[in-house]
Design an enzyme around this catalytic site. Structure first.
Site, mmCIF file in Angstrom:
data_model
loop_
_atom_site.group_PDB
_atom_site.id
_atom_site.type_symbol
_atom_site.label_atom_id
_atom_site.label_comp_id
_atom_site.label_asym_id
_atom_site.label_seq_id
_atom_site.Cartn_x
_atom_site.Cartn_y
_atom_site.Cartn_z
ATOM 1 N N LYS A 1 -6.975 -104.556 35.991
ATOM 2 C CA LYS A 1 -6.975 -105.386 37.199
ATOM 3 C C LYS A 1 -7.481 -104.586 38.401
ATOM 4 O O LYS A 1 -6.916 -103.552 38.745
ATOM 5 C CB LYS A 1 -5.535 -105.827 37.433
ATOM 6 C CG LYS A 1 -5.389 -107.147 38.081
ATOM 7 C CD LYS A 1 -3.993 -107.703 37.890
ATOM 8 C CE LYS A 1 -3.046 -107.175 38.906
ATOM 9 N NZ LYS A 1 -1.699 -107.748 38.770
ATOM 10 N N LYS B 1 2.137 -101.424 37.630
ATOM 11 C CA LYS B 1 1.554 -101.060 38.927
ATOM 12 C C LYS B 1 2.493 -100.137 39.674
ATOM 13 O O LYS B 1 3.600 -99.855 39.214
ATOM 14 C CB LYS B 1 1.192 -102.297 39.740
ATOM 15 C CG LYS B 1 2.332 -103.052 40.351
ATOM 16 C CD LYS B 1 1.834 -104.003 41.404
ATOM 17 C CE LYS B 1 0.720 -104.902 40.927
ATOM 18 N NZ LYS B 1 0.725 -106.193 41.574
HETATM 19 O O1 LIG Z 1 0.157 -109.151 40.315
HETATM 20 C C1 LIG Z 1 1.082 -109.607 40.957
HETATM 21 C C2 LIG Z 1 1.716 -108.912 42.081
HETATM 22 O O2 LIG Z 1 2.448 -107.831 41.630
HETATM 23 C C3 LIG Z 1 2.533 -109.831 42.893
HETATM 24 O O3 LIG Z 1 3.535 -109.148 43.607
HETATM 25 P P1 LIG Z 1 4.404 -109.985 44.638
HETATM 26 O O4 LIG Z 1 4.926 -111.187 43.885
HETATM 27 O O5 LIG Z 1 5.505 -109.084 45.052
HETATM 28 O O6 LIG Z 1 3.499 -110.363 45.743
#
Ligand SMILES: O=C[C@H](O)COP(=O)(O)O
Length: 229
Positions: free
Chosen positions: A82, A25
């Protein structure tokens, strides 16, 4: 319960290789910010047999745009695609979910479509996670997910308690879906998550040492894996 870790680069992906699923991501573009197709491809090549997921953004109501993004991520090598729903309305959500699922499954029936709604939907005016399960199941997608939409350090558990998250997970299971939970999760949350027992938990900030705008650390990914086993 599998651990999904979200790196943003090939270097961070190397530090994420202990995880069960590597989720590409671009955090600077939002909670489920989409990265470039060549980064997805490079990380897939690095990961080998390990499953790779790709976020395709916190989508507005634009079924065509979302479908094309999903198709691109699948072509770039993602095994899990996703999709965040950053808008309200069950009919509109149904349209986007059907569009992305068709875009992926026609050509890649073996790939998994993950539909995410946000725990903090009330403050954003977006669809409730509790509204998406039947839509995800009807479309033939695979997982219903909850994440936080605004990454201001407030965790999933500040918006939904253990009982609500257990209900979400069990309802999904009754619908034949798997569940993924994420949202500024911390090491201290892992016991509660084990009791809730979703199929996947997703983390970034936790394995960056608390600040998701920094870098994924291999030793923290390993620590999380050890705590889950
Ligand atoms: O898919 C999961 C997310 O990247 C969660 O990120 P985070 O733990 O920083 O909220």
């Amino acid at each position: 319960m599998q651990l999904l870790v979200s790196p943003s680069s090939i270097e961070e992906a190397r530090s994420s290789l202990f995880a069960d699923i590597i989720d590409v991501k671009k955090p600077s573009e939002g909670s489920l910010g989409a990265n470039f197709p060549w980064i997805i491809r490079d990380i897939k090549n690095l990961a080998g047999k390990k499953p790779v997921s790709a976020a395709i953004g916190d989508n507005e109501y634009k079924p065509g745009t979302a479908a094309l993004s999903a198709y691109g991520a699948a072509h770039a090598g993602a095994d899990f695609i996703k999709v965040g729903l950053m808008f309200d309305g069950a009919d509109r959500a149904r349209e986007v979910i059907e569009a992305v699922t068709t875009a992926v499954k026609r050509e890649f029936p073996e790939k998994y479509v993950v539909i995410a709604a946000y725990a903090d939907f009330e403050r954003m005016g977006t669809i409730s996670p509790f509204a998406i399960g039947p839509l995800v199941a009807d479309a033939g997608a695979d997982l219903a997910m909850i994440d936080t939409g605004i990454k201001d350090g407030k965790s999933l558990f500040e918006f939904m308690d253990e009982e609500a998250l257990t209900r979400f997970t069990e309802r999904n299971r009754e619908l034949g879906l798997r569940t993924a939970l994420a949202g500024s999760l911390k090491f201290e949350d892992l016991d509660a998550l084990k009791r809730i027992n979703p199929e996947i938990i997703g983390v970034r900030g936790m394995v960056c040492g608390g600040d998701r705008s920094t870098t994924v650390r291999a030793e923290l990914v390993e620590k999380a894996m050890m705590m889950l086993r």
